[in-house]
Design a protein around this motif. Structure first.
Motif, PDB file in Angstrom:
ATOM      1  N   LEU A  66       0.815  -1.208   0.000  1.00 41.08           N
ATOM      2  CA  LEU A  66       0.000   0.000   0.000  1.00 41.08           C
ATOM      3  C   LEU A  66       0.856   1.269   0.000  1.00 41.08           C
ATOM      4  O   LEU A  66       0.512   2.259  -0.638  1.00 41.08           O
ATOM      5  CB  LEU A  66      -0.932  -0.009   1.217  1.00 41.08           C
ATOM      6  N   GLU A 117       0.743   4.109  -2.823  1.00 41.26           N
ATOM      7  CA  GLU A 117       0.436   5.492  -2.454  1.00 41.26           C
ATOM      8  C   GLU A 117       1.489   6.453  -2.976  1.00 41.26           C
ATOM      9  O   GLU A 117       1.167   7.515  -3.534  1.00 41.26           O
ATOM     10  CB  GLU A 117       0.338   5.606  -0.931  1.00 41.26           C
ATOM     11  N   LEU A 136      -5.185   7.365   1.421  1.00 43.27           N
ATOM     12  CA  LEU A 136      -5.564   6.215   2.250  1.00 43.27           C
ATOM     13  C   LEU A 136      -5.854   6.646   3.687  1.00 43.27           C
ATOM     14  O   LEU A 136      -6.750   6.100   4.336  1.00 43.27           O
ATOM     15  CB  LEU A 136      -4.446   5.171   2.215  1.00 43.27           C
ATOM     16  N   THR A 153      -5.187   3.552  -4.190  1.00 47.52           N
ATOM     17  CA  THR A 153      -5.183   2.894  -2.883  1.00 47.52           C
ATOM     18  C   THR A 153      -6.609   2.669  -2.371  1.00 47.52           C
ATOM     19  O   THR A 153      -6.854   1.701  -1.645  1.00 47.52           O
ATOM     20  CB  THR A 153      -4.368   3.686  -1.847  1.00 47.52           C
ATOM     21  N   ARG A 208      -7.570  -0.486  -3.968  1.00 43.51           N
ATOM     22  CA  ARG A 208      -6.878  -1.604  -3.307  1.00 43.51           C
ATOM     23  C   ARG A 208      -7.521  -1.882  -1.948  1.00 43.51           C
ATOM     24  O   ARG A 208      -7.588  -3.043  -1.513  1.00 43.51           O
ATOM     25  CB  ARG A 208      -5.394  -1.274  -3.163  1.00 43.51           C
TER      26      ARG A 208
END
Length: 476
Positions: free
Chosen positions: A100, A104, A162, A190, A193
């Motif tokens: 992540l 990002e 995020l 993100t 995801r």
């Protein structure tokens, strides 16, 4: 002696990116109703990362309908059962944190060490924290049996994609609401995801829905009659429009908008510590921070000493590849934001302020702006009044605490402030007079899920984080 740093790139292979992404509605990824799409670009290289579905009003309607259908079962679960899902999401975020963080930094442009060491730990912490509240809502101070509102429509910005998602989704789910979230157009990856993580955590379909698109998508979500609560983080201008759109409806609204924070340094502050706080206050995340300490108010008697130390420190900042672990300042998020930063910096020069940046070689591709400090700034200058949202610091001086308060409060914003002094009594005296929602003492840009965050005046209203962050999602 100046240290030379060898390149230390983080591998992109930890975050594979699909060539195209659909909308996440009712637990499944699907194409947009009209088949429209847009490209998301890496701001450091201008490389196209993926093509993303553009949600229309019809798609938003489907997402809200899915959230509405999921609401009775989700809100009817015992709080301890909802907590299990939040704990599971938090653990999955920790397990996938490297993936992540890379994603990002690629999509946003921020340095990997910030996304890895600041953003992701805070994202997981928010889900852990609100998981703990899910079965204790009767003890939160909002009545013995607080109820969820229903469907929350949430619109988040591109500076902390995020983390802003976590700030909004975690309390919404803990309190029993369902969610339709729209990430920023320039940073959708993100959030998508995270949709995968929701499926991995076996979150019931429809509890979280994610629709990607531009401002028209956000407007369709905010204006949808099936939405019971609107949460927005972004510019003051857009926030005003949302407030007008929601006025007269039953929708509950929280707004976290812009800022022009004062970082106030007194003559008894430890210089090196204060300089680190000033640097962190304005150059963290390229200055793409609503609570950035973009105005430095320094006591006149130590202004020269502090500025000399600040310039020495700025000369050591490394600007470049966001995936390099040595990078301090990454790329500006978009060409539009870069134009705004340049325009305001040029206005500072035109109005008579003195501009200084350390010698640094900017990459030839992507969107970049050097760390910049302006001296000789007056309160009438645009760079002292308008939110720049970039790595640009305006320096003003003061002689007395009363003058510092007057200058710090001379702004339509009221999100944050910083106070640097060894005197605890002075910190308390200043804090009681500064019109700001968050005030740091001898530090800056410190965040914690247990602490409420929010502002006054044109910085919005409502609080996110802490026990206070539950209220926005409860019918109290």
């Amino acid at each position: 002696m100046k240290f030379e740093y060898a390149p230390a790139p983080e591998s992109r292979s930890t975050a594979e990116i699909a060539p195209s992404h659909g909308l996440f509605i009712d637990g499944e990824f699907r194409p947009g109703a009209e088949g429209r799409a847009f490209k998301t670009v890496a701001p450091a290289t201008e490389e196209v990362l993926s093509e993303v579905a553009h949600a229309t009003a019809e798609d938003v309607d489907a997402a809200v309908a899915a959230a509405r259908a999921a609401f009775p079962a989700w809100s009817g679960l015992p709080g301890a059962e909802r907590a299990k899902y939040l704990f599971r999401i938090a653990r999955l975020i920790q397990e996938r944190s490297r993936e992540l963080a890379v994603l990002e930094s690629l999509d946003n442009g921020k340095p990997i060490r910030e996304s890895r060491d600041v953003d992701l730990p805070l994202v997981a912490a928010h889900f852990f924290y609100y998981a703990g509240w899910a079965d204790k809502l009767a003890h939160a101070g909002y009545g013995p049996d607080p109820r969820p509102l229903g469907v929350a429509g949430q619109v988040i910005p591109w500076n902390f994609p995020l983390l802003m998602l976590a700030w909004k989704i975690a309390p919404a789910l803990a309190t029993g609401n369902t969610v339709v979230l729209k990430p920023a157009e320039t940073t959708p990856l993100t959030a998508l995801r995270f949709a995968e993580i929701c499926r991995q955590a076996s979150l019931p379909p429809g509890v979280v829905n994610i629709v990607t698109g531009d401002g028209t998508t956000g407007a369709a979500l905010v204006g949808h009659p099936g939405v019971d609560k609107v949460a927005f983080t972004g510019s003051t201008e857009v926030g005003r429009g949302i407030a007008r759109a929601v006025a007269g409806t039953r929708k509950k609204l929280t707004l976290e908008l812009g800022g022009k924070a004062a970082n106030i340094v007194f003559d008894d502050a430890p210089v090196d510590q204060a300089v680190e706080g000033v640097v962190n206050g304005i150059f963290f995340n390229q200055g793409h921070v609503c609570c950035a300490g973009s105005r430095l108010l320094v006591q006149e008697s130590v202004a020269d000493e502090l500025l000399d130390a600040l310039k020495r420190r700025m000369a050591t900042l490394r600007v470049g590849d966001p995936l390099d672990k040595n990078t301090d300042i990454g790329a500006i998020n978009s060409p539009e934001q870069l134009v705004r930063i340049r325009d305001l910096a040029d206005a500072g020069v035109a109005e008579g302020a003195e501009r200084w940046s350390p010698a640094c070689e900017l990459p030839t591709s992507g969107y970049w702006f050097p760390p910049t400090v302006f001296t000789g700034v007056s309160q009438a200058h645009r760079i002292a009044r308008e939110e720049i949202f970039g790595p640009v610091l305006s320096v003003l001086t003061f002689r007395t605490p009363e003058e510092a308060v007057a200058k710090a409060n001379n702004t339509p914003y009221g999100l944050s402030a910083g106070i640097w002094t060894e005197k605890g009594s002075r910190i308390l005296w200043m804090a009681s007079r500064l019109r700001a929602g968050v005030i740091w003492s001898n530090t800056f840009n410190k965040f914690d899920p247990t602490s409420p965050f929010g502002g006054y005046q044109e910085s919005g209203y409502g609080r996110e984080g802490g026990r206070h962050g539950l209220e926005a999602y409860l019918d109290v």
